[in-house]
Design an enzyme around this catalytic site. Structure first.
Site, PDB file in Angstrom:
ATOM      1  N   ILE A 252      -7.875  12.336 -15.019  1.00 51.88           N
ATOM      2  CA  ILE A 252      -6.567  12.380 -15.679  1.00 51.88           C
ATOM      3  C   ILE A 252      -5.463  12.191 -14.644  1.00 51.88           C
ATOM      4  O   ILE A 252      -4.542  11.387 -14.837  1.00 51.88           O
ATOM      5  CB  ILE A 252      -6.389  13.695 -16.469  1.00 51.88           C
ATOM      6  CG1 ILE A 252      -7.310  13.700 -17.692  1.00 51.88           C
ATOM      7  CG2 ILE A 252      -4.934  13.880 -16.900  1.00 51.88           C
ATOM      8  CD1 ILE A 252      -7.443  15.057 -18.374  1.00 51.88           C
TER       9      ILE A 252
ATOM     10  N   HIS B 218      -5.363   8.498 -13.469  1.00 59.40           N
ATOM     11  CA  HIS B 218      -4.784   7.538 -14.415  1.00 59.40           C
ATOM     12  C   HIS B 218      -3.315   7.809 -14.705  1.00 59.40           C
ATOM     13  O   HIS B 218      -2.542   6.876 -14.907  1.00 59.40           O
ATOM     14  CB  HIS B 218      -5.595   7.496 -15.712  1.00 59.40           C
ATOM     15  CG  HIS B 218      -6.894   6.791 -15.547  1.00 59.40           C
ATOM     16  ND1 HIS B 218      -6.982   5.439 -15.339  1.00 59.40           N
ATOM     17  CD2 HIS B 218      -8.168   7.252 -15.547  1.00 59.40           C
ATOM     18  CE1 HIS B 218      -8.248   5.091 -15.207  1.00 59.40           C
ATOM     19  NE2 HIS B 218      -8.985   6.175 -15.320  1.00 59.40           N
ATOM     20  N   GLU B 219      -2.932   9.047 -14.726  1.00 55.88           N
ATOM     21  CA  GLU B 219      -1.535   9.387 -15.007  1.00 55.88           C
ATOM     22  C   GLU B 219      -0.673   9.290 -13.756  1.00 55.88           C
ATOM     23  O   GLU B 219       0.497   8.939 -13.837  1.00 55.88           O
ATOM     24  CB  GLU B 219      -1.429  10.811 -15.574  1.00 55.88           C
ATOM     25  CG  GLU B 219      -2.084  11.005 -16.924  1.00 55.88           C
ATOM     26  CD  GLU B 219      -1.298  10.414 -18.073  1.00 55.88           C
ATOM     27  OE1 GLU B 219      -0.108  10.092 -17.908  1.00 55.88           O
ATOM     28  OE2 GLU B 219      -1.882  10.270 -19.153  1.00 55.88           O
ATOM     29  N   GLY B 220      -1.262   9.646 -12.609  1.00 52.81           N
ATOM     30  CA  GLY B 220      -0.472   9.779 -11.391  1.00 52.81           C
ATOM     31  C   GLY B 220       0.253  11.119 -11.421  1.00 52.81           C
ATOM     32  O   GLY B 220       0.326  11.773 -12.464  1.00 52.81           O
TER      33      GLY B 220
ATOM     34  N   ARG C 174      -8.410   2.795 -18.051  1.00 56.91           N
ATOM     35  CA  ARG C 174      -8.550   4.197 -18.441  1.00 56.91           C
ATOM     36  C   ARG C 174      -9.553   4.343 -19.578  1.00 56.91           C
ATOM     37  O   ARG C 174     -10.411   5.238 -19.547  1.00 56.91           O
ATOM     38  CB  ARG C 174      -7.193   4.772 -18.852  1.00 56.91           C
ATOM     39  CG  ARG C 174      -7.288   6.249 -19.216  1.00 56.91           C
ATOM     40  CD  ARG C 174      -5.946   6.817 -19.600  1.00 56.91           C
ATOM     41  NE  ARG C 174      -6.031   8.262 -19.763  1.00 56.91           N
ATOM     42  CZ  ARG C 174      -5.074   9.101 -19.438  1.00 56.91           C
ATOM     43  NH1 ARG C 174      -3.941   8.668 -18.933  1.00 56.91           N
ATOM     44  NH2 ARG C 174      -5.242  10.400 -19.621  1.00 56.91           N
TER      45      ARG C 174
END
Length: 158
Positions: free
Chosen positions: A11, A14-16, A148
């Protein structure tokens, strides 16, 4: 259930993680690990979101403690949501994948999805394939979302 360390890492990947507010690919004001600051902004058509201004009190450097606290709270909400909407026996990988998907797309999307219907019918192979359909923003496929969803599919099938 709780998300695993593996899912948390995915998570965050993918989100940073950002300590300053930014606009995500859906043009929403976001902070930390994909936390949308103003949920009402997400209800606007995408072409009207740029007119939604960042509040002065939010335009600052957020501490890592604030960011980690927001993430923990957000994840708990999504863990509970997955348990509520998918009340079947799930593997850790399936649970992790559904939490990651919901964290990115929203619990309402999970609730209304064919993905959920297939999970409830125990069609796990079909559910894994459904994940790959959620990669569009503004009617166009986004490479980061395609990546993702492939990762979530692999996690779901692990």
């Amino acid at each position: 259930m709780k998300v695993s360390a593996k899912a948390l890492k995915a998570i965050k990947h993918h989100e940073g993680t950002r300590q300053r507010p930014y606009r995500c690919s859906a043009l929403l004001h976001t902070i930390g690990v994909g936390h949308v600051l103003y949920p009402a902004q997400g209800k606007l058509p995408i072409d009207q979101r740029m007119g939604f201004l960042l509040r002065p009190e939010d335009d600052r450097l957020w501490s890592m403690e604030e960011v980690d606290g927001i993430l923990a709270s957000d994840l708990r909400r999504f863990e509970l949501g997955v348990e509520k909407f998918c009340p079947v026996t799930l593997t850790q990988g399936q649970f992790d994948s559904l939490v990651s998907f919901s964290f990115n797309c929203g619990l309402g999307t999970l609730q209304r999805s064919t993905l959920r219907q297939k999970v409830l019918r125990n069609d796990m192979e079909g559910a894994a394939e459904e994940l790959l359909k959620y990669c569009m923003v503004g009617g166009k496929p986004l490479k980061g979302l395609q990546n993702r969803r492939r990762d979530e599919r692999a996690l779901f099938l692990s």
